[in-house]
Design a protein around this motif. Sequence first.
Motif, PDB file in Angstrom:
ATOM      1  N   GLN A  41       0.812  -1.213   0.000  1.00  0.00           N
ATOM      2  CA  GLN A  41       0.000   0.000   0.000  1.00  0.00           C
ATOM      3  C   GLN A  41       0.853   1.273   0.000  1.00  0.00           C
ATOM      4  O   GLN A  41       0.332   2.359   0.107  1.00  0.00           O
ATOM      5  N   CYS A  42       2.174   1.117  -0.117  1.00  0.00           N
ATOM      6  CA  CYS A  42       3.041   2.284  -0.036  1.00  0.00           C
ATOM      7  C   CYS A  42       2.728   3.313  -1.114  1.00  0.00           C
ATOM      8  O   CYS A  42       2.601   4.486  -0.837  1.00  0.00           O
ATOM      9  N   GLN A  43       2.665   2.862  -2.355  1.00  0.00           N
ATOM     10  CA  GLN A  43       2.380   3.809  -3.425  1.00  0.00           C
ATOM     11  C   GLN A  43       0.864   3.940  -3.576  1.00  0.00           C
ATOM     12  O   GLN A  43       0.151   2.952  -3.527  1.00  0.00           O
ATOM     13  N   GLN A  44       0.439   5.170  -3.766  1.00  0.00           N
ATOM     14  CA  GLN A  44      -0.994   5.433  -3.734  1.00  0.00           C
ATOM     15  C   GLN A  44      -1.474   5.978  -5.069  1.00  0.00           C
ATOM     16  O   GLN A  44      -0.739   6.698  -5.753  1.00  0.00           O
ATOM     17  N   VAL A  45      -2.718   5.641  -5.387  1.00  0.00           N
ATOM     18  CA  VAL A  45      -3.302   6.068  -6.654  1.00  0.00           C
ATOM     19  C   VAL A  45      -4.280   7.211  -6.410  1.00  0.00           C
ATOM     20  O   VAL A  45      -5.188   7.102  -5.580  1.00  0.00           O
ATOM     21  N   VAL A  46      -4.066   8.296  -7.152  1.00  0.00           N
ATOM     22  CA  VAL A  46      -4.986   9.432  -7.120  1.00  0.00           C
ATOM     23  C   VAL A  46      -5.688   9.497  -8.477  1.00  0.00           C
ATOM     24  O   VAL A  46      -5.021   9.606  -9.519  1.00  0.00           O
ATOM     25  N   ALA A  47      -6.998   9.407  -8.459  1.00  0.00           N
ATOM     26  CA  ALA A  47      -7.779   9.472  -9.700  1.00  0.00           C
ATOM     27  C   ALA A  47      -7.862  10.933 -10.151  1.00  0.00           C
ATOM     28  O   ALA A  47      -8.419  11.776  -9.434  1.00  0.00           O
ATOM     29  N   HIS A  48      -7.304  11.221 -11.308  1.00  0.00           N
ATOM     30  CA  HIS A  48      -7.195  12.588 -11.813  1.00  0.00           C
ATOM     31  C   HIS A  48      -8.553  13.081 -12.316  1.00  0.00           C
ATOM     32  O   HIS A  48      -9.117  12.514 -13.251  1.00  0.00           O
ATOM     33  N   ARG A  49      -9.084  14.082 -11.676  1.00  0.00           N
ATOM     34  CA  ARG A  49     -10.444  14.602 -11.940  1.00  0.00           C
ATOM     35  C   ARG A  49     -11.490  13.516 -11.677  1.00  0.00           C
ATOM     36  O   ARG A  49     -12.525  13.461 -12.354  1.00  0.00           O
ATOM     37  N   GLY A  50     -11.201  12.651 -10.705  1.00  0.00           N
ATOM     38  CA  GLY A  50     -12.064  11.507 -10.413  1.00  0.00           C
ATOM     39  C   GLY A  50     -11.802  10.374 -11.389  1.00  0.00           C
ATOM     40  O   GLY A  50     -10.939  10.478 -12.263  1.00  0.00           O
ATOM     41  N   PHE A  51     -12.549   9.274 -11.212  1.00  0.00           N
ATOM     42  CA  PHE A  51     -12.461   8.166 -12.174  1.00  0.00           C
ATOM     43  C   PHE A  51     -13.610   8.373 -13.155  1.00  0.00           C
ATOM     44  O   PHE A  51     -14.744   7.999 -12.900  1.00  0.00           O
ATOM     45  N   TRP A  52     -13.255   9.010 -14.273  1.00  0.00           N
ATOM     46  CA  TRP A  52     -14.278   9.459 -15.217  1.00  0.00           C
ATOM     47  C   TRP A  52     -14.302   8.645 -16.505  1.00  0.00           C
ATOM     48  O   TRP A  52     -15.239   8.778 -17.312  1.00  0.00           O
ATOM     49  N   LYS A  53     -13.273   7.798 -16.721  1.00  0.00           N
ATOM     50  CA  LYS A  53     -13.216   7.029 -17.966  1.00  0.00           C
ATOM     51  C   LYS A  53     -14.066   5.767 -17.846  1.00  0.00           C
ATOM     52  O   LYS A  53     -13.570   4.643 -17.951  1.00  0.00           O
ATOM     53  N   THR A  54     -15.314   5.979 -17.591  1.00  0.00           N
ATOM     54  CA  THR A  54     -16.237   4.866 -17.458  1.00  0.00           C
ATOM     55  C   THR A  54     -17.629   5.375 -17.821  1.00  0.00           C
ATOM     56  O   THR A  54     -17.867   6.585 -17.790  1.00  0.00           O
ATOM     57  N   GLY A  55     -18.519   4.480 -18.174  1.00  0.00           N
ATOM     58  CA  GLY A  55     -19.820   4.875 -18.708  1.00  0.00           C
ATOM     59  C   GLY A  55     -20.576   5.831 -17.803  1.00  0.00           C
ATOM     60  O   GLY A  55     -20.643   5.641 -16.597  1.00  0.00           O
TER      61      GLY A  55
END
Length: 257
Positions: free
Chosen positions: A18-32
């Motif tokens: 869990q050391c490296q973390q994911v930040v969704a850029h402008r949210g997770f928008w690449k989905t329907g």
Amino acid sequence: MTILVMACLLTACKSEVQCQQVVAHRGFWKTGGSAQNSISSLLNAGRIGAYGSEFDINLTADSCLVVNHDFSFKGLTLYKTKLAQLRADSLRLSNGEPLPTLDEYLEASLQYPEMKLVFELKSKGDPAYEAVAIPLCIEAIHRFGVEDRVEFISFSLSACQEFARRMPDTRVEFLGGVMEPAALHDLGINGIDYHFSVFDEHPDWVEQAHQLGMVVNVWTVDKEQDILRMLELGVDQITTNEPELAQRLIEEFNNKK
Ligand code: MG
């Protein structure tokens, strides 16, 4: 005894994963059904367990805070336009949502209380603009009780400094990419969030930041080879339009260690 030792080792591995973390850029928008900086993109980021969801804040003519990347929305300059005009029925995000207010965004974020709110104030560094916008941002953060979840980012150095001064326990990351970590640290700023090309040019800045106790975030990393290169460099956070890809690559990267 052996089982206990193994359990401890597994726990240690898990925390390292869990050391490296994911930040969704402008949210997770690449989905329907979603759109950048929409409420749905924020909730999607929470649904996939992203560490954080990034969003952009602008000020309207009547001193309301809205979530939008550009300084204009549908041809209307945000700081010259009142909220009611921006929320007209004829103006919608590409997924049909109205332009979100910061209040609506923070309210929705309460559904995922574990997720960090990577809060970008859009500013050209105008002191008068920031003198209105920053106190309003902080007031909203306190009103929704999300102080512990906010990580503030901005291309405006003055905004970063002011936010760090007013909320000293909060993480503040400068986006500009032009300053080495020590110079920011001297200004009371405790993180850097730079484009990956900056770290390609100055790979030593990652270690320099860590030596100073600063967090290292990188934007906007969408391609597999770029994500892997940044992980090898040792960044702490990956800001990406492909959060599910980044989550998978981080897991595989740590499994290989
Ligand atoms: Mg942004």
